[in-house]
Design a protein around this motif. Structure first.
Motif, short mmCIF file in Angstrom:
data_model
loop_
_atom_site.label_atom_id
_atom_site.label_comp_id
_atom_site.label_asym_id
_atom_site.label_seq_id
_atom_site.Cartn_x
_atom_site.Cartn_y
_atom_site.Cartn_z
N VAL A 49 8.50 7.47 2.66
CA VAL A 49 8.90 6.61 1.55
C VAL A 49 7.78 6.61 0.52
O VAL A 49 6.60 6.64 0.88
CB VAL A 49 9.18 5.17 2.04
N ALA A 50 8.15 6.57 -0.75
CA ALA A 50 7.16 6.53 -1.82
C ALA A 50 6.36 5.23 -1.76
O ALA A 50 6.91 4.16 -1.50
CB ALA A 50 7.83 6.68 -3.17
N SER A 51 5.07 5.33 -2.02
CA SER A 51 4.19 4.15 -1.99
C SER A 51 4.64 3.08 -2.96
O SER A 51 4.59 1.88 -2.66
CB SER A 51 2.76 4.58 -2.30
N TYR A 52 5.10 3.49 -4.16
CA TYR A 52 5.51 2.49 -5.14
C TYR A 52 6.77 1.75 -4.69
O TYR A 52 7.02 0.61 -5.11
CB TYR A 52 5.72 3.13 -6.51
N GLU A 53 7.57 2.38 -3.83
CA GLU A 53 8.78 1.72 -3.36
C GLU A 53 8.47 0.63 -2.35
O GLU A 53 9.04 -0.48 -2.41
CB GLU A 53 9.74 2.75 -2.76
N ILE A 54 7.54 0.91 -1.42
CA ILE A 54 7.23 -0.14 -0.44
C ILE A 54 6.46 -1.29 -1.08
O ILE A 54 6.38 -2.37 -0.50
CB ILE A 54 6.47 0.42 0.77
N ALA A 55 5.94 -1.05 -2.29
CA ALA A 55 5.26 -2.14 -3.00
C ALA A 55 6.23 -3.25 -3.40
O ALA A 55 5.80 -4.35 -3.77
CB ALA A 55 4.56 -1.59 -4.24
N GLN A 56 7.54 -2.97 -3.29
CA GLN A 56 8.53 -4.01 -3.55
C GLN A 56 8.51 -5.10 -2.48
O GLN A 56 8.94 -6.23 -2.73
CB GLN A 56 9.94 -3.41 -3.58
N ALA A 57 8.03 -4.76 -1.29
CA ALA A 57 7.97 -5.74 -0.20
C ALA A 57 6.82 -6.71 -0.45
O ALA A 57 5.75 -6.30 -0.88
CB ALA A 57 7.79 -5.03 1.13
N PRO A 58 7.01 -7.99 -0.15
CA PRO A 58 5.91 -8.95 -0.35
C PRO A 58 4.74 -8.70 0.59
O PRO A 58 3.62 -9.12 0.29
CB PRO A 58 6.58 -10.30 -0.05
N ALA A 59 4.99 -7.99 1.70
CA ALA A 59 3.91 -7.60 2.62
C ALA A 59 4.24 -6.23 3.18
O ALA A 59 5.32 -6.03 3.73
CB ALA A 59 3.75 -8.63 3.73
N ALA A 60 3.33 -5.29 3.03
CA ALA A 60 3.51 -3.94 3.57
C ALA A 60 2.16 -3.43 4.04
O ALA A 60 1.18 -3.47 3.28
CB ALA A 60 4.09 -3.00 2.50
N PHE A 61 2.10 -2.98 5.27
CA PHE A 61 0.81 -2.48 5.76
C PHE A 61 1.00 -1.50 6.91
O PHE A 61 2.08 -1.39 7.51
CB PHE A 61 -0.11 -3.64 6.18
N GLN A 62 -0.07 -0.79 7.18
CA GLN A 62 -0.08 0.24 8.21
C GLN A 62 -0.06 -0.41 9.60
O GLN A 62 -0.80 -1.35 9.87
CB GLN A 62 -1.31 1.13 8.04
N PHE A 63 0.80 0.11 10.45
CA PHE A 63 0.95 -0.42 11.79
C PHE A 63 0.38 0.58 12.80
O PHE A 63 0.74 1.75 12.80
CB PHE A 63 2.42 -0.69 12.10
N ASN A 64 -0.54 0.11 13.64
CA ASN A 64 -1.08 0.94 14.71
C ASN A 64 -1.49 0.03 15.86
O ASN A 64 -1.26 -1.19 15.83
CB ASN A 64 -2.27 1.79 14.21
N SER A 65 -2.10 0.62 16.88
CA SER A 65 -2.43 -0.14 18.08
C SER A 65 -3.45 -1.24 17.82
O SER A 65 -3.56 -2.20 18.59
CB SER A 65 -2.97 0.81 19.16
N ALA A 66 -4.19 -1.13 16.70
CA ALA A 66 -5.20 -2.14 16.39
C ALA A 66 -4.62 -3.37 15.71
O ALA A 66 -5.29 -4.39 15.56
CB ALA A 66 -6.29 -1.53 15.51
N VAL A 67 -3.37 -3.27 15.27
CA VAL A 67 -2.72 -4.38 14.59
C VAL A 67 -2.05 -5.28 15.62
O VAL A 67 -1.15 -4.84 16.35
CB VAL A 67 -1.68 -3.89 13.56
N ALA A 68 -2.48 -6.49 15.71
CA ALA A 68 -1.92 -7.41 16.70
C ALA A 68 -0.53 -7.86 16.29
O ALA A 68 -0.26 -8.08 15.11
CB ALA A 68 -2.84 -8.63 16.86
N ALA A 69 0.34 -7.97 17.28
CA ALA A 69 1.70 -8.44 17.01
C ALA A 69 1.67 -9.82 16.36
O ALA A 69 2.50 -10.13 15.50
CB ALA A 69 2.51 -8.46 18.29
N GLY A 70 0.70 -10.63 16.76
CA GLY A 70 0.60 -11.96 16.19
C GLY A 70 0.35 -11.94 14.69
O GLY A 70 0.83 -12.82 13.96
#
Length: 258
Positions: A49-70
């Motif tokens: 997905v284009a970066s400018y498109e996900i900028a429409q979301a109020p929160a968008a970030f990279q998800f990996n094992s270091a990102v806590a579900a909380g």
């Protein structure tokens, strides 16, 4: 009519958008509608997905094992809508890549979201798509598949400049490459189990979206004809006609089997 009403989205649904001609616009339109109703909306992609498109979301970030579900649950609490992706695209600096299919399966429960929306296909920004052998990438947990087609593809040449993988449709049905795309050809591609319905889980509902359809006039009538022909497939429960970029309600008509 709102898109969530046309698609009859329920809490707990995993909605995968496939095809071409407005998948991203439909995903973000649906997300906005559900968020406005107080739903906790999680979204991702299995492609790019284009970066400018996900900028429409109020929160968008990279998800990996270091990102806590909380942390993601906290973001859902704060924003109501979160878009997750795996990282940047090494081949295109202006795009991000989506999550692997095994990761997606547990998201809706572990993140305590009401719905999971997924862009599960890519089409090089063309208005109509015939999938290749490895496409689309629909997670098996999907409960609703929304094949999207742009009606602006009608009357355009059936070639690679206007239709993604046009050669596959020509080979399968003997259509002449370069001839204008007509409603019966679009419909037969959308309802074909090896083309428009390729990879759809047996248990998932299917609602086709004919995007860029005006509320009246010649183009509307052409889209309605596509819808009527698409519904010859018992696998498809409804066809929504509308325009996802509209400033008003995005769906002008829904065709269902009587």
């Amino acid at each position: 009519m709102l898109l969530r009403e046309a698609l009859r989205v329920q809490r707990g649904d995993v909605v995968s958008f496939v095809g071409a001609g407005g998948k991203t616009a439909a995903l973000f339109r649906l997300a906005a509608e559900l968020r406005a109703e107080g739903w906790r909306v999680l979204a991702t992609t299995t492609t790019r997905v284009a970066s400018y498109e996900i900028a429409q979301a109020p929160a968008a970030f990279q998800f990996n094992s270091a990102v806590a579900a909380g942390h993601i649950r906290d973001q859902l609490d704060e924003h109501g809508f979160v878009f997750l992706y795996a990282g940047g695209d090494s081949q295109n600096a202006h795009k991000v890549v989506g999550l692997p299919l095994p990761v997606i399966g547990g998201l809706i429960d572990s993140m305590n979201s009401d719905v999971l929306l997924i862009e599960a296909d890519g089409a090089r920004r063309l208005p109509f798509k015939v999938p290749r052998a490895h496409e689309p990438a629909i997670p098996p947990e999907t409960t609703l598949v929304v094949p999207v087609a742009g009606v602006d593809a009608l009357d355009q040449p059936l070639d690679e400049a206007h239709v993604y993988n046009a050669a596959r449709l020509c080979d399968r049905y003997g259509f002449a490459e370069g001839e204008r795309l007509i409603p019966p050809w679009m419909a037969v591609a959308l309802r074909d189990p090896q083309l428009g319905l390729r990879g759809v889980p047996d248990w998932a509902r299917v609602c086709v979206l004919l995007n860029k359809t005006p509320g009246e006039g010649y183009v509307h009538r052409r889209a309605r004809r596509v819808a009527q022909l698409v519904l010859r497939s018992a696998r498809i429960e409804a066809v929504a006609l509308g325009a996802m970029q509209s400033s008003g309600e995005p769906v002008c008509e829904v065709q269902r089997r009587v």
